[in-house]
Design an enzyme around this catalytic site. Structure first.
Site, short mmCIF file in Angstrom:
data_model
loop_
_atom_site.label_atom_id
_atom_site.label_comp_id
_atom_site.label_asym_id
_atom_site.label_seq_id
_atom_site.Cartn_x
_atom_site.Cartn_y
_atom_site.Cartn_z
N ASP A 457 -0.41 -4.53 -17.83
CA ASP A 457 -1.59 -3.72 -18.17
C ASP A 457 -2.70 -4.46 -18.91
OD1 ASP A 457 0.14 -1.82 -17.19
OD2 ASP A 457 0.40 -0.74 -19.06
N HIS A 461 -5.77 -2.70 -21.16
CA HIS A 461 -5.92 -2.90 -22.60
C HIS A 461 -7.26 -3.55 -22.94
CE1 HIS A 461 -1.27 -2.81 -23.37
NE2 HIS A 461 -1.65 -1.93 -22.46
N ASP A 531 3.25 -2.69 -9.49
CA ASP A 531 2.65 -1.38 -9.26
C ASP A 531 1.40 -1.22 -10.10
OD1 ASP A 531 3.01 0.44 -11.77
OD2 ASP A 531 5.00 -0.45 -11.55
N GLU A 533 -0.49 2.24 -11.99
CA GLU A 533 -0.41 3.68 -12.26
C GLU A 533 -1.78 4.30 -12.44
OE1 GLU A 533 2.07 6.51 -15.40
OE2 GLU A 533 1.31 4.58 -16.07
N GLU A 537 -8.44 3.10 -14.91
CA GLU A 537 -8.48 2.06 -15.93
C GLU A 537 -8.62 0.68 -15.30
OE1 GLU A 537 -6.18 3.73 -19.82
OE2 GLU A 537 -4.93 3.53 -18.02
N TYR A 614 -1.23 17.83 -13.99
CA TYR A 614 -2.50 17.38 -14.56
C TYR A 614 -2.44 15.92 -15.00
CZ TYR A 614 -0.16 18.99 -18.91
OH TYR A 614 0.73 19.22 -19.94
#
Length: 706
Positions: A457, A461, A531, A533, A537, A614
């Site tokens: 990530d 970040h 992957d 998600e 972002e 959601y």
């Protein structure tokens, strides 16, 4: 303009101490380049090393067990996909491609008691694998594993070729072929493969025999090239596979170089294929659907009509050429710091809207960003400083209120100083093993801070931190001094270094120029590959990159970010954002409107943190910024809202409420604005990465002013 000019090629910021990584790669014997951490071949050097790597359309798996030794080749047809958990449900939650179906295993008689796998040349699109026997001897098989490769190619040196299959062989047939040897191999599942052999010496022979239903053997040691490829089934093949494969057999791609240019609202990029073998021939490389949508006419002319299914991205077609030329038009040059309408309307702020925004800003500016961002997570602290930066931006550029701006900017600078001086709870270090910037949080617990230390990530970040710094630089250019600039540039180089000439960081660690989007998974072994998600972002990082380029007057950085956003838009709207008319994804999942977590081998309409509808939707919306409507079109937002969100929006009340409504503003900013302005829109409906100030300003600026 060449947009792949290095950000910087000098040593890293000394504020980041150097430290080795606690989990070094396995089998990497030498490497001329920084080791890639988020690419398709990661399973070859992580963990057991026996999970697949997806080059598309093929996957390869290193085997060194009791039954098989060597490199296994797999390809799964659409008809073999597994849907679940209830395959009859509409829509299904997920589908995956079954593992362990090893059509042909490249091996050697000398591997009978085991084989070794060594790796080198870890690059953006490729890695080189070398197989050798565990016993003494100098024989090797060198296999370049390249994204999109048309053949799986292995160069044998002084080994006796053997080929196995877990599916089992049905028959082999030798076919006349002028440049070397060719065999047609049929498996018991009915699939047909070709095997080509090219001895280095013209006096050498290659005789392949069916020793058993699980093994093909040769009788003598061999030095030369062997290539394996699959014959497509008739449902995707509208050409003549023999002719097409024969024309390129003998040449193979060893690596891919990337170049890119931008002029105004048009960007172009090129994949150039370095080759070996019969280099006078055109290599065969498989293109994904989003490639084909962007190919220039000079590349379209080389389409062969030979198609194989990818795992999750539709049918790939082979092109026989040494260069791909791709064109992206309508780059988001008009997008900057402030909201713009994506569905018509005006971005003029009415007196009523300004009054509501001012009231919210007067409250939000009092937020204690300095202490609230003093956390053990770069991700969460990044969300908080970015949120507060938005409040400051609105105070200055929309309200024109110097008092509010100065109050907020002073606190925001103080909060960011903790990070630019690297004095947060878990400081960052420069990892000398993989050559990247990582948190120290994971040295004792790998999953700390969402796995940042293990390269999970980073673009998520860093994007929030870079955004906050860009806003500070916009509002106070005097802040753009050396230490602050070097901090941001280090984060940019870590996640998105554009050039191999910067030897301190991997080239484009997160973004994958072949699939057109980023991979969030770092150096963790995974049976389904890397992957991602949160697609939103992903583009938030590129948006922040562009804004940093704007405050630095760096046109190369701005144009590179614009091009990458255009490539990402193409990819996301081809594979991940779905409507009932989408053709690339199978009909069984189209009703989800977003694939969910996209792996290399499966898609799963889920999140890692919640099963709520959601959350499955909202994770692809957060954070809503001026760039969101470029990638999530008003038409898509409308269809997604009507089908998935409208039925549930009044059934819950939490921080995801605001996230979903902010996304809806792309299509219907007036309704979104009225929702945010209502007294019933309370603080519990606002995420810690957002504010009422920003929600009101966004919706009004998108055309929602009353």
């Amino acid at each position: 303009m060449d947009v792949l000019v290095p950000i910087y090629t000098g040593p890293i910021n000394p504020v980041f101490p150097s430290r080795a990584h606690p989990s070094p790669p396995l089998g990497l014997t030498s490497n001329l380049f920084p080791i890639q951490t988020n690419k398709f071949y990661g399973n070859l050097y992580i963990g057991t090393r026996h999970n697949p790597s997806w080059s598309h359309p093929y996957s390869v798996t290193w085997l060194n067990g009791s039954s098989y030794y060597g490199l296994a080749i797999s390809h799964i047809d659409d008809s073999q996909r597994v849907f679940g958990p209830d395959p009859e449900s509409v829509p299904c939650q997920y589908y995956f491609n079954p593992a362990g179906l090893y059509s042909i295993i490249i091996s050697a008689r000398e591997f009978a008691s085991g084989n070794l796998l060594s790796l080198d040349q870890s690059r953006h699109f490729s890695i080189q694998a070398t197989l050798s026997a565990t016993t003494s001897g100098s024989g090797t098989i060198i296999l370049p594993i390249v994204a999109g490769m048309g053949f799986v190619s292995g160069y044998y040196t002084n080994l006796t070729p053997v080929f196995n299959s877990s599916i089992l062989f049905s028959s082999i047939t030798k076919i006349n072929f002028s440049r070397g040897y060719k065999y047609r191999i049929q498996l018991t599942d009915g699939k047909i493969w070709f095997l080509y052999a090219f001895p280095t010496s013209s006096s050498s022979t290659f005789n392949l025999t069916l020793a058993s239903n699980s093994q093909l053997t040769t009788s003598t040691k061999f030095t030369g090239l062997i290539q394996i490829c699959k014959v497509p089934n008739e449902s995707v093949n509208n050409s003549y596979p023999d002719t097409i494969y024969d024309a390129s057999a003998g040449v193979y791609t060893t690596s891919i170089s990337l170049s890119a240019q931008v002029s105004g609202t048009t960007g172009e990029y090129w994949f150039r294929f370095a080759t070996a073998g019969y280099t006078n021939l055109n290599p065969l490389m498989f293109a994904l659907p989003h490639h084909m949508q962007s190919f220039g006419s000079d590349t379209q002319a080389y389409k062969t009509g030979l198609g194989l299914a990818s795992t999750t991205m539709g049918i790939m077609f082979a092109y026989a050429t040494k260069t791909w030329h791709l064109i992206e038009k309508n780059l988001p040059t008009q997008v900057g710091f402030l909201p713009i309408p994506w569905n018509g309307g005006s971005n003029t702020y009415s007196p009523t809207a300004l009054a509501a925004i001012r009231a919210a800003c007067a409250t939000d500016i009092n937020f204690d960003v300095v202490n609230a961002s003093n956390l053990d997570s770069m991700y969460t602290s990044g969300k908080i400083v970015a949120m507060y930066a938005q409040v400051c931006l609105v105070a200055s550029r929309i309200l024109g209120d110097s008092t509010l701006t100065n109050t907020g900017l002073t606190k925001l600078k103080q909060a960011m100083a903790r990070f630019t001086t690297n004095t947060q709870m878990y400081p960052l270090v420069y990892d000398t093993t993989y050559k990247g910037i990582i948190s120290t949080a994971g040295y004792s617990s790998p999953l700390a801070d969402y796995g940042n230390t293990y390269y999970n990530d980073h673009h998520f970040h860093w994007g929030y931190h870079i955004y906050a710094c860009a806003v500070i630089g916009l509002l106070d250019p005097s802040w753009l001094v050396n230490d602050n600039i070097r901090y941001v540039n280090a984060l940019l180089r870590d996640s998105a270094n554009p050039s191999e000439s910067d030897t301190y960081f991997a080239m484009f660690r997160n973004f994958d120029w072949f699939v057109g989007h980023s991979w969030a998974t770092g150096i963790f072994e995974s049976g389904d590959g890397k992957d991602e998600e949160s697609t939103s972002e992903d583009f938030n990082f590129l948006y922040a990159t562009k804004l940093w380029g704007m405050v630095r007057n760096d046109t190369v950085l701005i144009n590179r970010a614009n091009l990458m956003l255009a490539v990402l838009k193409n990819s996301l709207n081809t594979y991940i954002y779905m409507t009932p008319t989408t053709s690339v994804q199978p009909s069984q999942i189209l009703g989800n409107y977003v694939t969910g977590i996209t792996f290399m081998n499966k898609v799963d309409y889920a999140t890692y943190f919640s099963a709520e509808e959601y959350c499955k939707q909202g994770i692809h919306m957060i954070p809503t910024t001026p760039i969101s409507g470029y990638l999530r079109s008003p038409s898509y937002v409308q269809q997604d809202w009507n089908a998935k969100i409208a039925p549930i929006i009044n059934t819950f009340s939490n921080n995801w409420t605001g996230i979903l409504w902010s996304n809806y503003a792309i299509y219907d900013p007036k309704t979104a604005y009225n929702t945010f302005a209502a007294s019933t829109f309370t603080a519990d409906k606002i995420d810690n990465g957002a504010s009422k100030t920003w929600y009101l300003a966004m919706a009004a600026g998108m055309g929602g002013s009353p």
